[in-house]
Scaffold this motif. Structure first.
Motif, mmCIF file in Angstrom:
data_model
loop_
_atom_site.group_PDB
_atom_site.id
_atom_site.type_symbol
_atom_site.label_atom_id
_atom_site.label_comp_id
_atom_site.label_asym_id
_atom_site.label_seq_id
_atom_site.Cartn_x
_atom_site.Cartn_y
_atom_site.Cartn_z
ATOM 1 N N ALA A 1 -8.941 -1.681 -0.661
ATOM 2 C CA ALA A 1 -8.173 -0.538 -1.153
ATOM 3 C C ALA A 1 -6.854 -0.989 -1.768
ATOM 4 O O ALA A 1 -6.414 -0.432 -2.786
ATOM 5 C CB ALA A 1 -7.921 0.454 -0.028
ATOM 6 N N LYS A 2 -6.209 -1.985 -1.201
ATOM 7 C CA LYS A 2 -4.949 -2.498 -1.748
ATOM 8 C C LYS A 2 -5.142 -3.073 -3.141
ATOM 9 O O LYS A 2 -4.330 -2.862 -4.034
ATOM 10 C CB LYS A 2 -4.353 -3.573 -0.829
ATOM 11 C CG LYS A 2 -3.748 -3.035 0.435
ATOM 12 C CD LYS A 2 -3.207 -4.171 1.288
ATOM 13 C CE LYS A 2 -2.613 -3.654 2.571
ATOM 14 N NZ LYS A 2 -2.095 -4.759 3.408
ATOM 15 N N VAL A 3 -6.236 -3.804 -3.331
ATOM 16 C CA VAL A 3 -6.519 -4.410 -4.635
ATOM 17 C C VAL A 3 -6.847 -3.327 -5.663
ATOM 18 O O VAL A 3 -6.311 -3.332 -6.776
ATOM 19 C CB VAL A 3 -7.654 -5.452 -4.532
ATOM 20 C CG1 VAL A 3 -8.079 -5.938 -5.902
ATOM 21 C CG2 VAL A 3 -7.220 -6.616 -3.648
ATOM 22 N N VAL A 4 -7.703 -2.393 -5.291
ATOM 23 C CA VAL A 4 -8.059 -1.298 -6.202
ATOM 24 C C VAL A 4 -6.817 -0.491 -6.561
ATOM 25 O O VAL A 4 -6.599 -0.141 -7.728
ATOM 26 C CB VAL A 4 -9.155 -0.403 -5.581
ATOM 27 C CG1 VAL A 4 -9.369 0.855 -6.408
ATOM 28 C CG2 VAL A 4 -10.453 -1.182 -5.442
ATOM 29 N N ASP A 5 -5.965 -0.221 -5.581
ATOM 30 C CA ASP A 5 -4.732 0.530 -5.826
ATOM 31 C C ASP A 5 -3.796 -0.232 -6.760
ATOM 32 O O ASP A 5 -3.176 0.366 -7.638
ATOM 33 C CB ASP A 5 -4.037 0.840 -4.500
ATOM 34 C CG ASP A 5 -2.798 1.690 -4.693
ATOM 35 O OD1 ASP A 5 -2.931 2.801 -5.268
ATOM 36 O OD2 ASP A 5 -1.701 1.246 -4.285
ATOM 37 N N ALA A 6 -3.699 -1.537 -6.596
ATOM 38 C CA ALA A 6 -2.845 -2.348 -7.472
ATOM 39 C C ALA A 6 -3.334 -2.259 -8.917
ATOM 40 O O ALA A 6 -2.527 -2.101 -9.845
ATOM 41 C CB ALA A 6 -2.826 -3.802 -7.003
ATOM 42 N N PHE A 7 -4.643 -2.347 -9.122
ATOM 43 C CA PHE A 7 -5.188 -2.205 -10.476
ATOM 44 C C PHE A 7 -4.913 -0.807 -11.021
ATOM 45 O O PHE A 7 -4.539 -0.645 -12.179
ATOM 46 C CB PHE A 7 -6.696 -2.497 -10.498
ATOM 47 C CG PHE A 7 -7.036 -3.953 -10.426
ATOM 48 C CD1 PHE A 7 -6.415 -4.884 -11.234
ATOM 49 C CD2 PHE A 7 -8.015 -4.400 -9.546
ATOM 50 C CE1 PHE A 7 -6.748 -6.237 -11.172
ATOM 51 C CE2 PHE A 7 -8.357 -5.742 -9.482
ATOM 52 C CZ PHE A 7 -7.721 -6.664 -10.291
ATOM 53 N N ASP A 8 -5.093 0.196 -10.194
ATOM 54 C CA ASP A 8 -4.857 1.575 -10.614
ATOM 55 C C ASP A 8 -3.399 1.771 -11.040
ATOM 56 O O ASP A 8 -3.126 2.354 -12.093
ATOM 57 C CB ASP A 8 -5.225 2.534 -9.481
ATOM 58 C CG ASP A 8 -5.199 3.979 -9.916
ATOM 59 O OD1 ASP A 8 -5.927 4.324 -10.873
ATOM 60 O OD2 ASP A 8 -4.443 4.764 -9.311
ATOM 61 N N ARG A 9 -2.457 1.283 -10.245
ATOM 62 C CA ARG A 9 -1.033 1.398 -10.582
ATOM 63 C C ARG A 9 -0.699 0.668 -11.872
ATOM 64 O O ARG A 9 0.186 1.072 -12.620
ATOM 65 C CB ARG A 9 -0.162 0.855 -9.437
ATOM 66 C CG ARG A 9 -0.122 1.743 -8.216
ATOM 67 C CD ARG A 9 0.959 1.303 -7.233
ATOM 68 N NE ARG A 9 1.107 -0.138 -7.118
ATOM 69 C CZ ARG A 9 0.524 -0.910 -6.210
ATOM 70 N NH1 ARG A 9 -0.278 -0.373 -5.311
ATOM 71 N NH2 ARG A 9 0.733 -2.222 -6.183
#
Length: 90
Positions: A50-58
């Motif tokens: 989730a942290k990685v996906v969120d970083a890409f999303d941001r």
């Protein structure tokens, strides 16, 4: 789910190296390296994924799964058909 290939492609779109992604996501560099080396879907702790996906999303990159429609209608990269782990279209 996210694949190692999606992670590498998303990083390339953003012009990030693995160390920069680790910093943006709050995930260790060895974990990013392990995730990107995965064949097929990345396996790991849900919170880490989730942290990685969120970083890409941001950063402005949307990760698309099979048969998903883009939320924003922006550009993306994916195969026209699904391939199994290790399969190559060429």
């Amino acid at each position: 789910m996210i694949t190692g290939a999606q992670m590498r492609a998303a990083r390339a779109l953003l012009g990030l190296d693995q160390r920069q992604l680790a910093e943006l996501s709050g995930v260790s560099l060895p974990t990013i390296q392990r995730m990107e080396a995965s064949e097929g879907n990345v396996r790991g702790v849900v919170d880490t994924l989730a942290k990685v996906v969120d970083a890409f999303d941001r950063a402005g990159v949307e990760l698309l799964g099979d048969n998903m429609v883009s939320r924003e209608g922006g550009r993306g990269v994916r195969f026209k058909q699904a391939f199994g782990p290790g399969d190559r279209p060429i």
